[in-house]
Design a protein around this motif. Sequence first.
Motif, short mmCIF file in Angstrom:
data_model
loop_
_atom_site.label_atom_id
_atom_site.label_comp_id
_atom_site.label_asym_id
_atom_site.label_seq_id
_atom_site.Cartn_x
_atom_site.Cartn_y
_atom_site.Cartn_z
N GLU A 1 56.67 52.03 54.52
CA GLU A 1 56.63 52.32 53.08
C GLU A 1 55.27 52.90 52.70
O GLU A 1 55.17 53.84 51.91
CB GLU A 1 56.89 51.02 52.32
CG GLU A 1 57.43 51.23 50.93
CD GLU A 1 57.91 49.94 50.30
OE1 GLU A 1 58.38 49.05 51.03
OE2 GLU A 1 57.81 49.83 49.08
N ILE A 2 54.23 52.33 53.29
CA ILE A 2 52.88 52.82 53.00
C ILE A 2 52.72 54.25 53.54
O ILE A 2 52.26 55.15 52.84
CB ILE A 2 51.81 51.89 53.61
CG1 ILE A 2 51.83 50.53 52.92
CG2 ILE A 2 50.42 52.52 53.49
CD1 ILE A 2 51.01 49.46 53.62
N LEU A 3 53.13 54.45 54.79
CA LEU A 3 52.99 55.78 55.40
C LEU A 3 53.75 56.83 54.58
O LEU A 3 53.27 57.97 54.43
CB LEU A 3 53.56 55.79 56.82
CG LEU A 3 52.69 55.22 57.92
CD1 LEU A 3 53.43 55.27 59.26
CD2 LEU A 3 51.37 55.98 58.04
N CYS A 4 54.91 56.46 54.08
CA CYS A 4 55.75 57.42 53.34
C CYS A 4 55.05 57.92 52.07
O CYS A 4 55.34 59.04 51.61
CB CYS A 4 57.09 56.78 52.99
SG CYS A 4 58.20 56.67 54.40
N GLN A 5 54.16 57.13 51.52
CA GLN A 5 53.45 57.57 50.32
C GLN A 5 52.58 58.80 50.61
O GLN A 5 52.20 59.52 49.70
CB GLN A 5 52.54 56.45 49.80
CG GLN A 5 53.28 55.25 49.25
CD GLN A 5 52.33 54.09 48.98
OE1 GLN A 5 51.16 54.29 48.70
NE2 GLN A 5 52.83 52.88 49.06
N TYR A 6 52.28 59.01 51.88
CA TYR A 6 51.37 60.08 52.26
C TYR A 6 52.11 61.27 52.86
O TYR A 6 51.47 62.20 53.37
CB TYR A 6 50.33 59.55 53.25
CG TYR A 6 49.43 58.48 52.66
CD1 TYR A 6 49.82 57.16 52.66
CD2 TYR A 6 48.20 58.81 52.10
CE1 TYR A 6 49.01 56.17 52.09
CE2 TYR A 6 47.38 57.84 51.55
CZ TYR A 6 47.80 56.52 51.55
OH TYR A 6 47.00 55.55 51.00
N MET A 7 53.44 61.26 52.84
CA MET A 7 54.19 62.35 53.48
C MET A 7 55.18 62.96 52.51
O MET A 7 55.60 62.33 51.53
CB MET A 7 54.95 61.80 54.71
CG MET A 7 54.04 61.24 55.79
SD MET A 7 54.89 60.94 57.35
CE MET A 7 55.92 59.54 56.92
N THR A 8 55.58 64.19 52.79
CA THR A 8 56.59 64.89 52.01
C THR A 8 57.70 65.32 52.94
O THR A 8 57.45 65.64 54.10
CB THR A 8 55.98 66.13 51.32
OG1 THR A 8 54.80 65.75 50.64
CG2 THR A 8 56.93 66.74 50.32
N CYS A 9 58.94 65.34 52.44
CA CYS A 9 60.09 65.67 53.29
C CYS A 9 60.69 67.02 52.94
O CYS A 9 60.67 67.44 51.77
CB CYS A 9 61.17 64.59 53.13
SG CYS A 9 60.71 63.02 53.88
N TYR A 10 61.25 67.67 53.97
CA TYR A 10 61.90 68.96 53.79
C TYR A 10 63.16 69.00 54.64
O TYR A 10 63.28 68.29 55.64
CB TYR A 10 60.96 70.10 54.22
CG TYR A 10 59.70 70.15 53.41
CD1 TYR A 10 58.57 69.45 53.81
CD2 TYR A 10 59.65 70.85 52.21
CE1 TYR A 10 57.42 69.46 53.05
CE2 TYR A 10 58.49 70.88 51.44
CZ TYR A 10 57.39 70.17 51.87
OH TYR A 10 56.25 70.18 51.10
N GLY A 11 64.10 69.88 54.24
CA GLY A 11 65.31 70.09 55.02
C GLY A 11 65.39 71.55 55.43
O GLY A 11 65.09 72.44 54.64
N ALA A 12 65.78 71.78 56.68
CA ALA A 12 65.85 73.15 57.20
C ALA A 12 67.25 73.43 57.69
O ALA A 12 67.90 72.56 58.28
CB ALA A 12 64.84 73.34 58.32
N SER A 13 67.69 74.66 57.50
CA SER A 13 68.96 75.09 58.08
C SER A 13 68.75 75.28 59.57
O SER A 13 67.64 75.22 60.07
CB SER A 13 69.39 76.42 57.46
OG SER A 13 69.45 76.31 56.07
N SER A 14 69.85 75.58 60.27
CA SER A 14 69.70 75.85 61.71
C SER A 14 68.99 77.19 61.90
O SER A 14 69.01 78.06 61.02
CB SER A 14 71.07 75.84 62.39
OG SER A 14 71.96 76.64 61.67
#
Lengths: 177, 263
Positions: free
Chosen positions: A46-59
Amino acid sequence: MCMADYTSCLFADLEQLGSASGFVEEIHEVVKTLALFDGFSRQECEILCQYMTCYGASSRTAILREGDRGDFMVIVLTGRINVMKVHDSATSKMLVEIGPGGFIGEMSLIDGQHRFASCISSEPSDFAVLTRDSLNEILVDYPRLGNKLLLVLLQTMASRLRETTTRMLPTIVGVPA
Amino acid sequence: MAFFSALIPEDLGRYSRLVQEVIAVRRHVDLLRWLQGDVQHYLPHEIMVAAWGDFSQGLIHFDIVSALPGVRTEHVDSTRLAPLLQKLFVRWISHDKTPCTLGAGESGLFSSDTGLQCALGDALQDMRSSLVHGISDERGRHDCLYVIFSSRPALGDATRSAMEVLLPYLDTALRQIAHLPRQKPDDPPPAAPARNGEGHSLSSREVEIIEWVRKGKTNYEIGCILDISAFTVKNHLQRIFKKIDVYNRMQAVTKFESFSRNA
């Protein structure tokens, strides 16, 4: 420029999934299997997630490009990413396939040098991005957790170095692996 | 110690109250109230900057406590302030780690070319003196630095002595307060979602997804159709649910259809 803005610019063409804090369960599922260091607890995740951003990529989307400078790494959450190296001017050779829980780009995160290879999704994939600035912030805010993360990165890099050396030894010096 | 030998009976009562109050500090606002209260008698100041981290690496976080309008941690560009704090830390070390006072023009923080283009930078130009003291963490490399800025022309021995005595209380209080939100000086305020001509605030991608949900497709099937992962589809759906204030797919489809009918 804050971390999310920096990586949003880099991945402007991808699906913007927002802060990794929205995906703690999913991320915990993939990282808790790192047995060597007993994985990460849900609270640490939970702590680590505060410092990251997520993305989704197509194939068939380039997540990282060989030769680009970069100071961030990517944790694969879903899908498959192929690590490709330019073989000659016309073709690329696949070095390895990375699945959920795997890291890519960690060498540039550490040394800031050019990307060693390209990383291209072979199917729709999602990933979390950790920048060097964010890693430094974790080391200040949560030193023990930051060191744990560094050890995991070191483990990954040592494992790859060992594997590469084992494969290369017969070719380079004629010593059996 | 000069601080205690100078205390008169009235001061003893005040000092005792100070200690009792600081022990109860749990929030940032409690610390502000404490510093603006009787502490002013011993440490007269308008701005206090608390900094911590590994100063040798430049990995510094800070917290600003001030009643001055707009002088807030979240308004300050950390890339501008951190190097200035690093220099003050070095100065303090060279002063044998004892409280050191600096006049206007000595600390490098009072001038107009600090690059601090915010309320803090403006306020510092009205300050005339400062006092620096800290803790050099020999065990954990988590050094701390406390800087107070005052509009008084000078801060003397009594203030330096008071800082030595009060620093442990100040440091303990700060450690008990939750971190302020991560310092993002350029974060714009969250904008209210704009409604389009059909009365909802969904993006074109979200409309695309809800259309496939309406046709009975699963997250996996939608992912295959749009060449995105089921994880991404699920993420989009969660955002859709929040935007149109529903809890599940059926409600989302029903509400979306009502938007389309009313458009």
